[in-house]
Design a protein around this motif. Structure first.
Motif, PDB file in Angstrom:
ATOM      1  N   PRO A  42       0.793  -1.234   0.000  1.00  0.00           N
ATOM      2  CA  PRO A  42       0.000   0.000   0.000  1.00  0.00           C
ATOM      3  C   PRO A  42       0.821   1.278   0.000  1.00  0.00           C
ATOM      4  N   GLU A  43       1.843   1.380   0.860  1.00  0.00           N
ATOM      5  CA  GLU A  43       2.542   2.665   0.922  1.00  0.00           C
ATOM      6  C   GLU A  43       3.875   2.517   1.650  1.00  0.00           C
ATOM      7  N   ASP A  44       4.839   3.338   1.242  1.00  0.00           N
ATOM      8  CA  ASP A  44       6.129   3.390   1.921  1.00  0.00           C
ATOM      9  C   ASP A  44       5.966   3.949   3.337  1.00  0.00           C
ATOM     10  N   PHE A  45       6.956   3.678   4.169  1.00  0.00           N
ATOM     11  CA  PHE A  45       6.986   4.184   5.547  1.00  0.00           C
ATOM     12  C   PHE A  45       5.740   3.783   6.343  1.00  0.00           C
ATOM     13  N   THR A  46       5.289   2.555   6.121  1.00  0.00           N
ATOM     14  CA  THR A  46       4.189   1.994   6.904  1.00  0.00           C
ATOM     15  C   THR A  46       4.670   0.680   7.523  1.00  0.00           C
ATOM     16  N   PRO A  47       4.124   0.294   8.684  1.00  0.00           N
ATOM     17  CA  PRO A  47       4.732  -0.798   9.452  1.00  0.00           C
ATOM     18  C   PRO A  47       4.641  -2.175   8.811  1.00  0.00           C
ATOM     19  N   VAL A  48       3.446  -2.554   8.348  1.00  0.00           N
ATOM     20  CA  VAL A  48       3.297  -3.905   7.784  1.00  0.00           C
ATOM     21  C   VAL A  48       4.167  -4.050   6.536  1.00  0.00           C
ATOM     22  N   CYS A  49       4.148  -3.038   5.680  1.00  0.00           N
ATOM     23  CA  CYS A  49       4.933  -3.079   4.440  1.00  0.00           C
ATOM     24  C   CYS A  49       6.422  -3.176   4.732  1.00  0.00           C
ATOM     25  N   THR A  50       6.868  -2.503   5.764  1.00  0.00           N
ATOM     26  CA  THR A  50       8.282  -2.548   6.131  1.00  0.00           C
ATOM     27  C   THR A  50       8.702  -3.976   6.464  1.00  0.00           C
ATOM     28  N   THR A  51       7.865  -4.691   7.228  1.00  0.00           N
ATOM     29  CA  THR A  51       8.205  -6.076   7.576  1.00  0.00           C
ATOM     30  C   THR A  51       8.162  -6.977   6.344  1.00  0.00           C
ATOM     31  N   GLU A  52       7.225  -6.716   5.442  1.00  0.00           N
ATOM     32  CA  GLU A  52       7.094  -7.561   4.252  1.00  0.00           C
ATOM     33  C   GLU A  52       8.306  -7.438   3.328  1.00  0.00           C
ATOM     34  N   LEU A  53       8.697  -6.213   3.014  1.00  0.00           N
ATOM     35  CA  LEU A  53       9.804  -6.052   2.086  1.00  0.00           C
ATOM     36  C   LEU A  53      11.113  -6.533   2.692  1.00  0.00           C
ATOM     37  N   GLY A  54      11.231  -6.421   4.011  1.00  0.00           N
ATOM     38  CA  GLY A  54      12.387  -7.006   4.671  1.00  0.00           C
ATOM     39  C   GLY A  54      12.425  -8.513   4.489  1.00  0.00           C
ATOM     40  N   ALA A  55      11.265  -9.158   4.604  1.00  0.00           N
ATOM     41  CA  ALA A  55      11.192 -10.612   4.434  1.00  0.00           C
ATOM     42  C   ALA A  55      11.563 -11.017   3.015  1.00  0.00           C
ATOM     43  N   VAL A  56      11.064 -10.281   2.016  1.00  0.00           N
ATOM     44  CA  VAL A  56      11.394 -10.595   0.622  1.00  0.00           C
ATOM     45  C   VAL A  56      12.905 -10.493   0.404  1.00  0.00           C
ATOM     46  N   ALA A  57      13.519  -9.459   0.968  1.00  0.00           N
ATOM     47  CA  ALA A  57      14.965  -9.282   0.810  1.00  0.00           C
ATOM     48  C   ALA A  57      15.739 -10.408   1.478  1.00  0.00           C
ATOM     49  N   ARG A  58      15.316 -10.828   2.661  1.00  0.00           N
ATOM     50  CA  ARG A  58      16.037 -11.898   3.364  1.00  0.00           C
ATOM     51  C   ARG A  58      15.928 -13.237   2.643  1.00  0.00           C
ATOM     52  N   LEU A  59      14.928 -13.386   1.781  1.00  0.00           N
ATOM     53  CA  LEU A  59      14.745 -14.615   1.012  1.00  0.00           C
ATOM     54  C   LEU A  59      15.459 -14.565  -0.346  1.00  0.00           C
TER      55      LEU A  59
END
Length: 219
Positions: A42-59
């Protein structure tokens, strides 16, 4: 603002050109001969999105092992993405290197029917709709193989998306389907479309639980 016809499994993923955090991309050229996961937040600088993109990067190593290229999208600018990536890396122990599309004009989001017209709170400061958490798994021939849509309030499980990729790639190689909660190494299902004589040849020693329910281990 409405999209084109609703995309379905088996459709060719619409091509587009867009600016991303890794430079300008032509989507079909970017993913040529590879699988891709196109996903919106949905949008940058939001909490759920921050955790999601971190997970994608770690994978990242898991995506690479399967020949999958992840590419993100939201209705924000490149400048916003660049600043936010620093936060993701800092807070999520991640290193975001996959491209994130800057879709401030909502052109790609409209093309893929990603915009949220249901949740009145999922809008930007101008009241324009933001994207939901869409996921498109697209194969090397640009065919859409999976579509998953989550509401803005629910973070995704990207390990499940990896599992779906594993199932799709295995079923493309072998005449099988995967049962509930399947993970690589588990028994698989021989589809009813495979005749019994072919099942005997292809899957020696398989189990016949019911004529329509046959399971087998794979080498």
């Amino acid at each position: 603002m409405t999209g084109s016809h609703a995309l379905r499994l088996g459709d060719i993923a619409p091509n587009f050109e867009a600016a991303t955090t890794q430079g300008d991309v032509d989507f079909h050229v970017f993913k040529k001969d590879s699988w891709a996961i196109l996903f919106s937040h949905p949008e940058d600088f939001t909490p759920v999105c921050t955790t999601e993109l971190g997970a994608v990067a770690r994978l990242s190593s898991e995506w690479a092992a399967r020949g999958v290229k992840p590419i993100g999208l939201s209705c924000n600018t490149l400048e916003s993405h660049a600043e936010w990536i620093a936060d993701i890396n800092e807070t999520q122990s991640a290193d975001v290197r996959f491209p994130i599309i800057a879709d401030a004009d909502r052109r790609v989001a409209t093309l893929y029917n990603m915009l949220d017209f249901q949740d009145a709170t999922n809008v930007d400061k101008k009241g324009m709709p933001l994207t939901v958490r869409s996921v498109f798994i697209i194969d090397p021939k640009h065919v859409i193989r999976t579509i998953i849509t989550y509401p803005a309030s629910t973070g995704r499980n990207f390990n499940e998306i990896l599992r779906v990729v594993d199932s799709l790639q295995l079923s493309d190689k072998r005449k099988i389907a995967t049962p509930v909660n399947w993970v690589p190494g588990d028994d698989v299902i021989i589809p009813p479309s495979v005749k019994q004589e072919d099942a005997d040849r292809l899957f020696p020693g398989h189990k016949v639980i019911k004529p329509y329910l046959r399971t087998t281990k794979l080498d």
